[in-house]
Motif scaffolding. Structure first.
Motif, mmCIF file in Angstrom:
data_model
loop_
_atom_site.group_PDB
_atom_site.id
_atom_site.type_symbol
_atom_site.label_atom_id
_atom_site.label_comp_id
_atom_site.label_asym_id
_atom_site.label_seq_id
_atom_site.Cartn_x
_atom_site.Cartn_y
_atom_site.Cartn_z
ATOM 1 N N UNK A 220 -9.180 -8.837 7.735
ATOM 2 C CA UNK A 220 -9.295 -7.526 8.380
ATOM 3 C C UNK A 220 -7.920 -6.860 8.459
ATOM 4 N N UNK A 221 -7.867 -5.571 8.155
ATOM 5 C CA UNK A 221 -6.625 -4.817 8.280
ATOM 6 C C UNK A 221 -6.327 -4.631 9.763
ATOM 7 N N UNK A 222 -5.246 -5.233 10.244
ATOM 8 C CA UNK A 222 -4.928 -5.176 11.673
ATOM 9 C C UNK A 222 -3.637 -4.424 11.973
ATOM 10 N N UNK A 223 -2.768 -4.279 10.981
ATOM 11 C CA UNK A 223 -1.483 -3.640 11.244
ATOM 12 C C UNK A 223 -0.924 -3.035 9.966
ATOM 13 N N UNK A 224 0.022 -2.138 10.159
ATOM 14 C CA UNK A 224 0.760 -1.533 9.058
ATOM 15 C C UNK A 224 2.242 -1.701 9.330
ATOM 16 N N UNK A 225 3.004 -1.885 8.277
ATOM 17 C CA UNK A 225 4.457 -1.846 8.377
ATOM 18 C C UNK A 225 4.880 -0.647 7.541
ATOM 19 N N UNK A 226 5.368 0.381 8.217
ATOM 20 C CA UNK A 226 5.792 1.622 7.569
ATOM 21 C C UNK A 226 7.197 1.967 8.050
ATOM 22 N N UNK A 227 8.093 2.221 7.114
ATOM 23 C CA UNK A 227 9.491 2.511 7.445
ATOM 24 C C UNK A 227 10.084 1.430 8.348
ATOM 25 N N UNK A 228 9.746 0.187 8.064
ATOM 26 C CA UNK A 228 10.214 -0.971 8.832
ATOM 27 C C UNK A 228 9.848 -0.879 10.319
ATOM 28 N N UNK A 229 8.716 -0.250 10.606
ATOM 29 C CA UNK A 229 8.177 -0.197 11.968
ATOM 30 C C UNK A 229 6.787 -0.820 11.930
ATOM 31 N N UNK A 230 6.410 -1.487 13.020
ATOM 32 C CA UNK A 230 5.131 -2.185 13.105
ATOM 33 C C UNK A 230 4.123 -1.361 13.900
ATOM 34 N N UNK B 69 0.850 -1.190 0.000
ATOM 35 C CA UNK B 69 0.000 0.000 0.000
ATOM 36 C C UNK B 69 0.890 1.245 0.000
ATOM 37 N N UNK B 70 0.925 1.966 -1.088
ATOM 38 C CA UNK B 70 1.648 3.237 -1.163
ATOM 39 C C UNK B 70 3.109 3.111 -0.744
ATOM 40 N N UNK B 71 3.758 2.062 -1.159
ATOM 41 C CA UNK B 71 5.156 1.848 -0.838
ATOM 42 C C UNK B 71 5.381 1.189 0.511
ATOM 43 N N UNK B 72 4.330 0.985 1.268
ATOM 44 C CA UNK B 72 4.403 0.333 2.569
ATOM 45 C C UNK B 72 3.500 -0.899 2.529
ATOM 46 N N UNK B 73 3.162 -1.469 3.678
ATOM 47 C CA UNK B 73 2.390 -2.707 3.703
ATOM 48 C C UNK B 73 1.263 -2.654 4.725
ATOM 49 N N UNK B 74 0.124 -3.204 4.336
ATOM 50 C CA UNK B 74 -0.970 -3.449 5.253
ATOM 51 C C UNK B 74 -0.962 -4.928 5.596
ATOM 52 N N UNK B 75 -1.089 -5.256 6.869
ATOM 53 C CA UNK B 75 -1.137 -6.655 7.298
ATOM 54 C C UNK B 75 -2.577 -7.005 7.658
ATOM 55 N N UNK B 76 -3.044 -8.109 7.123
ATOM 56 C CA UNK B 76 -4.424 -8.541 7.296
ATOM 57 C C UNK B 76 -4.454 -9.868 8.042
ATOM 58 N N UNK B 77 -5.448 -10.003 8.900
ATOM 59 C CA UNK B 77 -5.700 -11.264 9.576
ATOM 60 C C UNK B 77 -7.172 -11.584 9.380
ATOM 61 N N UNK B 78 -7.453 -12.737 8.827
ATOM 62 C CA UNK B 78 -8.833 -13.150 8.544
ATOM 63 C C UNK B 78 -9.593 -12.077 7.769
#
Length: 119
Positions: A37-47, A26-35
């Motif tokens: 649902x969007x539950x987390x983001x990884x942006x600039x290698x931070x959770x 997502x926009x150069x970063x990542x959305x993490x999904x569980x089942x």
């Protein structure tokens, strides 16, 4: 600075016990999904984990931070906690349980339903 695929893969491996997990770019970063649902983001290698009441109860003291400019604050998870597989998976499972199921996408070509207004 964007996040590395290596970081995302490591976090996905750590949280796999929470359910069906996946990452989407997502926009150069990542959305993490569980089942689903969007539950987390990884942006600039931070959770960043989506804030929920149950998540805050599990975390106790928590640092809030913005994953990107103009974003609402999310829970910033310290990198040293990433190695605690069961703890991290539990946090994601607790967060997932607090989030609504995503709405189904409309089928292409199907008629749209309009809200009726009272006169």
């Amino acid at each position: 600075m964007s996040s590395s695929q290596r970081t995302v893969d490591f976090i996905l491996d750590q949280i796999e016990g929470a359910g069906s997990v996946a990452a989407r770019r997502m926009f150069g970063e990542y959305g993490l999904y569980c089942d689903g649902r969007l539950v987390a983001l990884v942006c600039d290698d931070r959770l960043f984990v989506k804030p929920t009441g149950a998540g805050r109860g599990f975390l106790g003291e928590v640092e809030l931070a913005r994953p990107y400019p103009q974003a609402k604050p999310w829970y910033l998870i310290a990198e040293e906690k990433w190695d605690e597989r069961e703890w991290l998976a539990r946090l994601v499972a607790i967060t997932t349980a607090q989030l609504p199921l995503p709405l189904p996408l409309p089928v292409p070509g199907s008629p749209r339903k309009r809200k009726e207004t009272k006169k």
